[in-house]
Design an enzyme around this catalytic site. Sequence first.
Site, short mmCIF file in Angstrom:
data_model
loop_
_atom_site.label_atom_id
_atom_site.label_comp_id
_atom_site.label_asym_id
_atom_site.label_seq_id
_atom_site.Cartn_x
_atom_site.Cartn_y
_atom_site.Cartn_z
N HIS A 1 -43.45 19.82 -16.49
CA HIS A 1 -44.59 18.91 -16.59
C HIS A 1 -45.88 19.62 -16.19
CE1 HIS A 1 -47.27 15.61 -16.17
NE2 HIS A 1 -47.19 15.57 -14.85
N CYS B 1 -44.42 10.60 -15.87
CA CYS B 1 -44.44 11.98 -16.35
C CYS B 1 -43.05 12.51 -16.70
CB CYS B 1 -45.11 12.88 -15.32
SG CYS B 1 -46.76 12.31 -14.84
N ASN C 1 -53.37 16.83 -17.32
CA ASN C 1 -52.08 16.17 -17.15
C ASN C 1 -52.00 15.01 -18.14
OD1 ASN C 1 -49.96 14.53 -16.31
ND2 ASN C 1 -50.34 14.82 -14.13
#
Length: 326
Positions: A253, A111, A283
Amino acid sequence: MAFKIIETASALPANIVTNDDLTAIMETSNEWIESRTGILERRISETENTSDLCLRVAQTLLDKSGIAVSQIKAIIVATMTPDYYTPSTAAIVQGRLGADQAFAFDISAACSGFTYALSAARGYVQTPDDYVLVIGGEVISKMLDWSDRSTAVLFGDGAAGVLLQGTTSDQESWVSEKLITIGTESDQLVSGYAPVKRPNFGQVGQTQVGIDFFKMTGKAIYQFSTRRVPKAIEAAVLEAGLTLDQIDHFLVHQANSRLITKMASMLDQPLTKFPMNLQHYGNTSAASIPLLLAEQVETNQIKRGDLCVLCGFGGGLTIGIQIIRY
């Protein structure tokens, strides 16, 4: 040498999977998912692989900018879900794009991948004639255990990126960066484990490769995110000679709305500075930050001259922070 972001773009699978859709394949509910994550829906690819999504981003960046493919010096793709172990996803994109003169490689930092890729790209934008494509792309759905509601409900597929140009002017985008790796906690988030099951020398037949589902120690990752990430942001801003109040936007993020809300509180900054789109996309790992950036630019929420903190965090464990003036 610093860079200027001259265009942003994104690409998403057409297939939308809502929380209610997930109730048909696992024991969960819309209320359970939304209350814990803030996610309402996500895009799940039906046919497109990571390179397909990244290629769409690359082509859109060229179309929007008017830059010829022959002018591209490098293509960097951040992903933890490549099409293959080799060739790199970036190489596939380079070939299909027809960017014969460009070199291409992948970066795997989960990420944080996009922020790490921006760091790498700085080395290749040495003159205003240098153009680099930096793309974050994931098809995480192919790595998920769809019977495990603790992970499957969290993620979505997508890609997004930027076109960078070298610049010597006062219009440069890059301000500062801070990259952190905590390898001692690498086992907290893993995917695609490929063990040595047996010696391959002298064996007849195809080599066996072990592919494991995406696994994450949720509690440990949450503690890492709240314990380490806000402090890293604060340190990065201070090292850049800035204050938190001077930052216009914190593009962090898109992991979890509760986590982002907590970060804003810990940094004593208004939540309005922390835009979110995870409710629609989940996500998306390395695609998360550029997807949010592209959306904020497209809707004119981020304007030229705005000071932004881009912060990725996740597998590795890693933290990647880029401070830019868009």
